[in-house]
Structures are given as C-alpha cells and as structure tokens.
Design a protein around this motif. Structure first.
Motif, PDB file in Angstrom:
ATOM      1  N   ASP A 272       0.813  -1.204   0.000  1.00 51.06           N
ATOM      2  CA  ASP A 272       0.000   0.000   0.000  1.00 51.06           C
ATOM      3  C   ASP A 272       0.857   1.269   0.000  1.00 51.06           C
ATOM      4  N   TYR A 273       2.190   1.118  -0.002  1.00 49.79           N
ATOM      5  CA  TYR A 273       3.052   2.282  -0.013  1.00 49.79           C
ATOM      6  C   TYR A 273       2.871   3.046  -1.314  1.00 49.79           C
ATOM      7  N   PHE A 274       3.228   4.265  -1.297  1.00 48.14           N
ATOM      8  CA  PHE A 274       2.913   5.221  -2.355  1.00 48.14           C
ATOM      9  C   PHE A 274       3.190   4.772  -3.786  1.00 48.14           C
ATOM     10  N   PRO A 275       4.315   4.166  -4.122  1.00 47.13           N
ATOM     11  CA  PRO A 275       4.490   3.868  -5.546  1.00 47.13           C
ATOM     12  C   PRO A 275       3.515   2.816  -6.048  1.00 47.13           C
ATOM     13  N   PHE A 276       3.135   1.905  -5.158  1.00 44.12           N
ATOM     14  CA  PHE A 276       2.323   0.777  -5.601  1.00 44.12           C
ATOM     15  C   PHE A 276       0.842   1.117  -5.699  1.00 44.12           C
ATOM     16  N   ARG A 277       0.360   1.985  -4.811  1.00 50.35           N
ATOM     17  CA  ARG A 277      -1.060   2.393  -4.883  1.00 50.35           C
ATOM     18  C   ARG A 277      -1.374   2.963  -6.255  1.00 50.35           C
ATOM     19  N   ASN A 278      -0.582   3.949  -6.671  1.00 49.53           N
ATOM     20  CA  ASN A 278      -0.839   4.617  -7.948  1.00 49.53           C
ATOM     21  C   ASN A 278      -0.514   3.724  -9.133  1.00 49.53           C
ATOM     22  N   MET A 279       0.509   2.885  -8.986  1.00 51.03           N
ATOM     23  CA  MET A 279       0.864   1.995 -10.085  1.00 51.03           C
ATOM     24  C   MET A 279      -0.254   0.972 -10.315  1.00 51.03           C
TER      25      MET A 279
ATOM     26  N   TRP B 227      -2.780   2.695 -12.307  1.00 50.31           N
ATOM     27  CA  TRP B 227      -2.265   2.926 -13.654  1.00 50.31           C
ATOM     28  C   TRP B 227      -2.294   1.636 -14.474  1.00 50.31           C
ATOM     29  N   LEU B 228      -2.007   0.497 -13.847  1.00 49.82           N
ATOM     30  CA  LEU B 228      -2.002  -0.790 -14.549  1.00 49.82           C
ATOM     31  C   LEU B 228      -3.410  -1.330 -14.796  1.00 49.82           C
ATOM     32  N   GLY B 229      -4.388  -0.812 -14.055  1.00 50.69           N
ATOM     33  CA  GLY B 229      -5.759  -1.309 -14.155  1.00 50.69           C
ATOM     34  C   GLY B 229      -6.272  -1.344 -15.582  1.00 50.69           C
TER      35      GLY B 229
ATOM     36  N   VAL C  69       5.358  -6.202 -19.485  1.00 52.04           N
ATOM     37  CA  VAL C  69       5.025  -5.712 -18.144  1.00 52.04           C
ATOM     38  C   VAL C  69       6.212  -4.957 -17.571  1.00 52.04           C
ATOM     39  N   GLU C  70       7.395  -5.569 -17.635  1.00 52.12           N
ATOM     40  CA  GLU C  70       8.601  -4.935 -17.099  1.00 52.12           C
ATOM     41  C   GLU C  70       8.874  -3.602 -17.789  1.00 52.12           C
ATOM     42  N   SER C  71       8.732  -3.559 -19.078  1.00 51.68           N
ATOM     43  CA  SER C  71       8.959  -2.328 -19.835  1.00 51.68           C
ATOM     44  C   SER C  71       7.959  -1.245 -19.433  1.00 51.68           C
ATOM     45  N   ALA C  72       6.698  -1.621 -19.301  1.00 53.37           N
ATOM     46  CA  ALA C  72       5.660  -0.659 -18.914  1.00 53.37           C
ATOM     47  C   ALA C  72       5.918  -0.112 -17.514  1.00 53.37           C
TER      48      ALA C  72
END
Length: 119
Positions: free
Chosen positions: A57-64, A67-69, A79-82
């Motif tokens: 739930d830390y900041f980079p993962f919430r928004n990512m 974004w990936l949704g 996936v890695e490139s994106a």
C-alpha cells in the motif's frame, strides 16, 4: 552490500547505514542478524503489522496499481517495460513526498497504538 553502497554512493561511506527489513523468519535468523551486526548497520525495527502500513500500500504501488488497471500485456517483458516507463516518468518530488507520507502514517499508527489509520 556494504561495498556496493560505498561504490555507488561514496558520500555515504562514512555514515551509519540504517537498514529496514520486515520481521520474516529468514530476515531475523541468527545468520542474517549476525551479518547486519558485522556490517555495523543500524537495524530499524519493523512496525507491527497494520493494514494501513502494508508495503503493498506504499505510495508507488497504490498509484501503479491504478495505472495498470485494465491494461493487458502479452508477456513479462511488456510488463517490465511498462513498469520501468511508469517509474521513469515520475518526478523526484513524488518519491520525497511519498516517503514523508509514510513517516506521517507511522507516527499516526503509533499515536493510535496500532489502531487503523485513516487514509
């Protein structure tokens, strides 16, 4: 790891290294703890589990996650490139603010004696 830090960040060579790890058995084993002591790292205690402080739930993962949704990828390389592209587009202040937010969430969790932290 200590040598790598000295090579990549020579300005930190003489500073005490603060090391944060979770409390998984492999991380708290006698061997792991002996190495941390040998390297003279200062171990930061891992906060008791709180859903509000979960690493996912830390900041980079919430928004990512947002974004990936809905995106579809043909293979792992896509996936890695994106994901690499996603992080490269973020401004430095994004990371600074995110780390400061984690600090405030920890403080609030401590104030509430581990009770849930409002988002």
């Amino acid at each position: 790891m200590s040598d790598e830090i000295k090579k990549k960040r020579p300005h930190l060579a003489k500073k005490k290294i603060l090391f944060h790890q979770d409390n998984a058995p492999a991380h708290t084993s006698v061997i792991a703890m002996a190495k941390i002591n040998e390297l003279k790292f200062e171990l930061l205690l891992h906060a008791p589990y709180s859903p509000d402080l979960a690493p996912s739930d830390y900041f980079p993962f919430r928004n990512m996650k947002k974004w990936l949704g809905g995106k579809r990828f043909a293979n792992n390389e896509e996936v890695e490139s994106a994901v690499d592209g996603y992080f490269e587009e973020l401004d430095d202040c994004y990371y600074k603010q995110g780390i400061e937010d984690i600090e405030h969430r920890w403080e609030k969790c401590i104030e509430l004696k581990g009770d849930y932290v409002e988002k």
